[in-house]
Design a protein around this motif. Structure first.
Motif, PDB file in Angstrom:
ATOM      1  N   MET A 258       0.828  -1.196   0.000  1.00 10.06           N
ATOM      2  CA  MET A 258       0.000   0.000   0.000  1.00 10.06           C
ATOM      3  C   MET A 258       0.875   1.264   0.000  1.00 10.06           C
ATOM      4  O   MET A 258       1.993   1.258   0.499  1.00 10.06           O
ATOM      5  N   PRO A 259       0.360   2.370  -0.544  1.00  5.67           N
ATOM      6  CA  PRO A 259       1.113   3.635  -0.540  1.00  5.67           C
ATOM      7  C   PRO A 259       1.477   4.052   0.882  1.00  5.67           C
ATOM      8  O   PRO A 259       0.709   3.817   1.812  1.00  5.67           O
ATOM      9  N   HIS A 260       2.635   4.693   1.026  1.00  8.91           N
ATOM     10  CA  HIS A 260       3.077   5.053   2.376  1.00  8.91           C
ATOM     11  C   HIS A 260       3.776   6.413   2.436  1.00  8.91           C
ATOM     12  O   HIS A 260       4.277   6.797   3.499  1.00  8.91           O
ATOM     13  N   THR A 261       3.806   7.161   1.332  1.00 10.46           N
ATOM     14  CA  THR A 261       4.475   8.464   1.316  1.00 10.46           C
ATOM     15  C   THR A 261       3.492   9.571   1.680  1.00 10.46           C
ATOM     16  O   THR A 261       2.450   9.727   1.018  1.00 10.46           O
ATOM     17  N   TYR A 262       3.819  10.332   2.700  1.00 10.85           N
ATOM     18  CA  TYR A 262       2.934  11.402   3.159  1.00 10.85           C
ATOM     19  C   TYR A 262       3.060  12.633   2.267  1.00 10.85           C
ATOM     20  O   TYR A 262       4.113  12.898   1.680  1.00 10.85           O
TER      21      TYR A 262
ATOM     22  N   PRO B 122       3.141  16.521   2.320  1.00 12.81           N
ATOM     23  CA  PRO B 122       3.288  17.666   3.228  1.00 12.81           C
ATOM     24  C   PRO B 122       2.379  18.835   2.874  1.00 12.81           C
ATOM     25  O   PRO B 122       2.231  19.758   3.669  1.00 12.81           O
ATOM     26  N   LYS B 123       1.731  18.784   1.700  1.00 13.26           N
ATOM     27  CA  LYS B 123       0.826  19.855   1.286  1.00 13.26           C
ATOM     28  C   LYS B 123      -0.642  19.445   1.418  1.00 13.26           C
ATOM     29  O   LYS B 123      -1.531  20.128   0.907  1.00 13.26           O
ATOM     30  N   SER B 124      -0.905  18.363   2.105  1.00 12.19           N
ATOM     31  CA  SER B 124      -2.289  17.910   2.270  1.00 12.19           C
ATOM     32  C   SER B 124      -3.131  18.966   2.966  1.00 12.19           C
ATOM     33  O   SER B 124      -2.664  19.674   3.855  1.00 12.19           O
ATOM     34  N   GLY B 125      -4.389  19.038   2.562  1.00 13.49           N
ATOM     35  CA  GLY B 125      -5.317  19.964   3.197  1.00 13.49           C
ATOM     36  C   GLY B 125      -5.755  19.512   4.572  1.00 13.49           C
ATOM     37  O   GLY B 125      -6.370  20.286   5.320  1.00 13.49           O
ATOM     38  N   GLN B 126      -5.454  18.279   4.932  1.00 14.30           N
ATOM     39  CA  GLN B 126      -5.757  17.752   6.261  1.00 14.30           C
ATOM     40  C   GLN B 126      -4.438  17.672   7.035  1.00 14.30           C
ATOM     41  O   GLN B 126      -3.618  16.803   6.755  1.00 14.30           O
ATOM     42  N   PRO B 127      -4.216  18.584   7.987  1.00 15.84           N
ATOM     43  CA  PRO B 127      -2.905  18.664   8.663  1.00 15.84           C
ATOM     44  C   PRO B 127      -2.427  17.348   9.261  1.00 15.84           C
ATOM     45  O   PRO B 127      -1.220  17.067   9.253  1.00 15.84           O
ATOM     46  N   TRP B 128      -3.353  16.536   9.780  1.00 12.70           N
ATOM     47  CA  TRP B 128      -2.946  15.296  10.438  1.00 12.70           C
ATOM     48  C   TRP B 128      -2.453  14.256   9.441  1.00 12.70           C
ATOM     49  O   TRP B 128      -1.904  13.217   9.839  1.00 12.70           O
ATOM     50  N   THR B 129      -2.645  14.482   8.130  1.00 14.48           N
ATOM     51  CA  THR B 129      -2.149  13.533   7.128  1.00 14.48           C
ATOM     52  C   THR B 129      -0.880  14.029   6.444  1.00 14.48           C
ATOM     53  O   THR B 129      -0.454  13.458   5.444  1.00 14.48           O
ATOM     54  N   ARG B 130      -0.250  15.068   6.993  1.00 16.11           N
ATOM     55  CA  ARG B 130       0.968  15.610   6.376  1.00 16.11           C
ATOM     56  C   ARG B 130       2.239  14.918   6.848  1.00 16.11           C
ATOM     57  O   ARG B 130       3.222  14.864   6.130  1.00 16.11           O
ATOM     58  N   ARG B 131       2.213  14.417   8.093  1.00 14.67           N
ATOM     59  CA  ARG B 131       3.398  13.794   8.672  1.00 14.67           C
ATOM     60  C   ARG B 131       3.013  12.520   9.390  1.00 14.67           C
ATOM     61  O   ARG B 131       1.941  12.427  10.011  1.00 14.67           O
ATOM     62  N   ARG B 132       3.914  11.545   9.364  1.00 17.62           N
ATOM     63  CA  ARG B 132       3.609  10.251   9.963  1.00 17.62           C
ATOM     64  C   ARG B 132       3.421  10.323  11.471  1.00 17.62           C
ATOM     65  O   ARG B 132       2.519   9.691  12.016  1.00 17.62           O
TER      66      ARG B 132
ATOM     67  N   LEU C  67       2.300  12.689  13.277  1.00 18.95           N
ATOM     68  CA  LEU C  67       0.992  13.258  13.593  1.00 18.95           C
ATOM     69  C   LEU C  67      -0.124  12.274  13.257  1.00 18.95           C
ATOM     70  O   LEU C  67      -1.070  12.112  14.033  1.00 18.95           O
ATOM     71  N   TYR C  68      -0.004  11.623  12.097  1.00 25.52           N
ATOM     72  CA  TYR C  68      -1.090  10.730  11.697  1.00 25.52           C
ATOM     73  C   TYR C  68      -1.214   9.520  12.616  1.00 25.52           C
ATOM     74  O   TYR C  68      -2.328   9.088  12.947  1.00 25.52           O
TER      75      TYR C  68
ATOM     76  N   MET D  61      -4.410   6.279  16.193  1.00 25.83           N
ATOM     77  CA  MET D  61      -4.557   5.597  17.481  1.00 25.83           C
ATOM     78  C   MET D  61      -5.726   6.178  18.272  1.00 25.83           C
ATOM     79  O   MET D  61      -6.481   5.437  18.912  1.00 25.83           O
ATOM     80  N   ALA D  62      -5.888   7.496  18.208  1.00 23.61           N
ATOM     81  CA  ALA D  62      -7.013   8.121  18.908  1.00 23.61           C
ATOM     82  C   ALA D  62      -8.338   7.607  18.354  1.00 23.61           C
ATOM     83  O   ALA D  62      -9.282   7.327  19.117  1.00 23.61           O
TER      84      ALA D  62
END
Length: 262
Positions: free
Chosen positions: A219-223, A225-235, A237-238, A243-244
């Motif tokens: 599966m794809p695994h490269t984040y 950094p310009k995503s509109g959803q901040p929590w999906t920009r860096r591993r 954070l995601y 987990m939450a």
């Protein structure tokens, strides 16, 4: 147990997966949902027992802590056993032309294109229906001209306000679309971002469908950094975000199971 001993034990527990050879490169073939390694669970139990001063509570928590924090790989199944694919989106890009984000759709973004590429690779081996979150479906339609694709769209209110579906919202739409099929719902093959796919499989199952990740497909695994959803920009954070979400679902299941009447 002294604080220093607790920290040392926890550090050793965290080191166990690396010692066992678990890494992103090998993780895709992880069978998933097997028993935790004995040494890991022993150390986790020791740490929690010392911290809580309650062995019974620690023993009940260890399987959940292991599942949410230490196991990121869903159960897999051979493609021949899957009846359809469900592809869950991950992140997006802000609208190219700007505008009110509550009424203008974002751009699907490069991660969802990678997810579409993954669906296309799987479909080369077996032509089965695809239910794809709209960000992925757009690429399947425009880039691959793929047939038998059902796009899972966001909900648009009469005033044009867009409500985007959660992972559970997408799963609910797929379950609804397949509930009255003559042959039954069937078994889903789940496509999702590497750090999201375990929860995608769990959520699909929670909606009453059998679900697995397609065996042998990375599966794809490269984040982005310009995503509109901040929590999906860096591993980093995601992973906390995911987990939450897992803990929230587990909380509801445990409370309902313990007190079904409220």
């Amino acid at each position: 147990m002294q604080r220093r001993d607790v920290v040392t034990a926890l550090a050793a527990a965290l080191a166990v997966p690396a010692a066992l050879g678990t890494s992103p490169a090998t993780a895709q073939e992880h069978p998933g949902h097997g028993p935790a390694p004995d040494e890991l669970t022993r150390r986790m139990l020791a740490v929690l027992t010392a911290e809580l001063d309650d062995r019974a509570a620690a023993r009940s928590l260890v399987p959940h802590v292991h599942d949410v924090g230490f196991d990121w790989h869903p159960e897999t199944a051979p493609l021949r056993k899957l009846d359809f694919l469900v592809a869950y989106g991950f992140g997006n890009r802000p609208p190219a032309g700007g505008g009110d984000p509550t009424k203008v759709r974002p751009e699907p973004g490069p991660v969802n294109e990678e997810l579409a590429d993954t669906v296309a690779r799987i479909r080369r081996h077996r032509t089965i229906p695809v239910y794809a979150q709209w960000e992925i479906a757009r690429f399947l339609e425009s880039k691959y001209r793929m047939r038998h694709v059902i796009s899972i769209e966001p909900v648009v209110a009469p005033d044009g306000t867009i409500t985007y579906l959660s992972t559970d919202g997408v799963a609910a739409q797929v379950a609804k679309a397949r509930e009255h099929l003559p042959g039954g719902v069937g078994t889903a093959g789940v496509v999702g971002f590497r750090d999201h796919i375990k929860r995608c499989v769990q959520t699909t199952r929670d909606r009453g469908m059998k679900a697995y990740a397609p065996q042998g497909h990375t599966m794809p695994h490269t984040y982005d950094p310009k995503s509109g959803q901040p929590w999906t920009r860096r591993r980093d954070l995601y992973l906390v975000h995911d987990m939450a979400a897992q803990w929230q679902v587990l909380r509801e299941k445990l409370v309902t199971g313990a007190f079904p009447q409220g």
